[in-house]
Design an enzyme around this catalytic site. Structure first.
Site, PDB file in Angstrom:
ATOM      1  N   GLU A  86       0.803  -1.222   0.000  1.00 24.84           N
ATOM      2  CA  GLU A  86       0.000   0.000   0.000  1.00 24.84           C
ATOM      3  C   GLU A  86       0.839   1.276   0.000  1.00 24.84           C
ATOM      4  OE1 GLU A  86      -2.650  -0.524   3.317  1.00 24.84           O
ATOM      5  OE2 GLU A  86      -4.138  -1.551   2.068  1.00 24.84           O
ATOM      6  N   GLU A 117       5.732 -22.222   7.237  1.00 23.63           N
ATOM      7  CA  GLU A 117       6.305 -21.427   8.329  1.00 23.63           C
ATOM      8  C   GLU A 117       7.369 -22.189   9.110  1.00 23.63           C
ATOM      9  OE1 GLU A 117       3.819 -21.585  12.316  1.00 23.63           O
ATOM     10  OE2 GLU A 117       2.557 -20.905  10.654  1.00 23.63           O
TER      11      GLU A 117
END
Length: 326
Positions: A86, A117
Site C-alpha cells: 500500500e 512457516e
C-alpha cells in the site's frame, strides 16, 4: 533429568474472559470481542518508544539507499505484504524500497501453505540478500516461527538491522534479532486465533511504522497525502482538492496548475510555493528525494521559517505560477 517444556506464549493460553463463548447470543460474542480489542490500543501504545527508534533507524538507512523488509507467516506475513504493497499508491514509494515476504510465497496470501512457516531454510533464503543499509523486521505472534528466525539470522549476518515484532514477551526468536518490540495482547478470545488481537496489534504497529517512516522521508506535506499516485478519477479529484487546500487556489486554477505539471501534485506544490517553473520544480524534487518541504526550502532559502513555507503559496491575488529557475 527431564528437559523443561518451552514457555507457552500468551497468545496460546485460554482466555477466562471468553469462557462459555458458544453459549452466548451473537451480541454477547461481539461484545466480548470488542471488549478484548480495547487491549490492543494499550499494547501498541506501550511499544511506541521502541517503534520510534525503529522508524528513525529505518529512515536513516533508507536515505542511504537501504530497504526495509518484512518477514512473516500466515496472518503476520499477510499483514506485512499488505503494508508494503500500500505504500506505492499512497506515497509513490518506488518498488523494492519496502518489501513484504510471506512463508510459502504468493500462494500463501490467499491459501494456507502446509509447513511453510516451519522452514528456517526458506527464511534464510528470503533474508540472505540483505546488507548493512537494510532493515529486517520479523513479525510473529508467538515469536517462535522458524521461517522468521531463519530470515532474521540471515539478514543479521549480512549486516542488516534486525527487529522482531511479536505478541510474546518471551519470544524464542527474539535472540535472533537486535531488538524485540513486544505487543502484549494476552490470550485470544478464541484460544490461539492470532488473527484477532495479535493481528490487529500488528496491523496498527505496521501502519504506524510505515506512515511515520514516510513522513520522515518527506512523502507528505503537512498532513496532506501529496505523494498519492492518481491512477483513477477519484484520486485525480483528490489531488485537485489537496492542491486547493494547500494553496488556496480555486478549482480552475488548481486544475490548470496540475495540468502544467503533467498531473504531478508535488511539482504543482513546489511551483506554487517556490514560484518556479514546472521543470525546475521537478528537478528540485528529484534532487531532494521527492520531499516537497526540502525542494521548496532549497529554492526560497533554508532559513525560511516553517510558517513562511506553509503560507508562501497562499496568495489569492497571484496571477499564476512563477518562472524563477526556468
Amino acid at each position: 533429568m527431564a528437559q523443561s517444556q518451552p514457555r507457552l506464549s500468551p497468545t496460546e493460553r485460554r482466555n477466562p474472559a471468553s469462557a462459555g463463548l458458544d453459549e452466548l447470543d451473537t451480541l454477547g460474542v461481539l461484545e466480548i470481542l470488542n471488549s478484548e480489542d480495547r487491549v490492543v490500543i494499550d499494547a501498541v501504545a506501550a511499544a511506541l518508544p521502541q517503534l520510534a527508534e525503529l522508524v528513525d533507524t529505518s529512515a536513516t538507512r533508507m536515505r542511504r539507499g537501504g530497504r526495509v523488509h518484512y518477514f512473516g507467516a500466515g496472518t503476520s506475513g499477510r499483514l506485512g505484504v499488505l503494508d508494503a504493497s500500500e505504500l506505492l499508491p499512497t506515497f509513490n514509494l518506488e518498488p523494492g524500497r519496502v518489501v513484504g515476504h510471506i512463508a510459502g510465497g504468493q500462494a500463501a496470501l490467499v491459501n494456507a501453505v502446509e509447513n511453510a512457516e516451519d522452514s528456517e531454510a526458506d527464511g534464510r533464503a528470503a533474508g540472505g540478500g540483505l546488507g548493512p543499509d537494510d532493515v529486517a523486521i520479523g513479525i510473529a505472534a508467538s515469536g517462535s516461527t522458524p521461517y522468521v528466525r531463519g530470515a532474521l539470522e540471515a539478514a543479521r549476518a549480512g549486516g542488516a538491522h534486525t527487529v522482531l515484532i511479536s505478541n510474546n514477551p518471551h519470544a524464542p526468536v527474539a535472540e535472533a534479532a537486535a531488538a524485540h518490540i513486544v505487543l502484549d495482547t494476552g490470550p485470544e478470545v478464541i484460544t490461539g486465533s492470532t488473527r484477532l488481537k495479535a493481528g490487529t496489534a500488528q496491523k496498527l504497529t505496521l501502519n504506524g511504522f510505515s506512515t511515520a517512516l514516510m513522513v520522515a522521508l518527506g512523502r507528505t506535506w503537512d498532513n496532506l497525502m501529496v505523494s498519492v499516485v492518481a491512477t483513477n478519477e477519484k484520486l485525480r479529484e483528490r489531488t485537485v482538492r489537496i492542491l486547493r487546500e494547500a494553496t488556496d487556489l480555486d478549482d480552475a486554477e488548481a486544475r490548470t496548475l496540475l495540468e502544467s505539471c503533467d498531473g504531478d501534485l508535488k511539482a504543482a506544490l513546489v511551483v506554487s510555493f517556490a514560484e518556479v517553473a514546472p521543470a525546475a520544480a521537478a528537478a528540485q524534487l528529484s534532487a531532494h528525494d521527492g520531499s516537497v518541504k526540502a525542494a521548496i526550502a532549497a529554492v526560497i532559502g533554508a532559513n525560511t521559517s516553517e510558517s513562511d513555507l506553509r503560507t508562501a503559496g497562499r496568495r489569492p491575488d497571484r496571477s499564476g505560477p512563477g518562472t524563477v529557475g526556468a
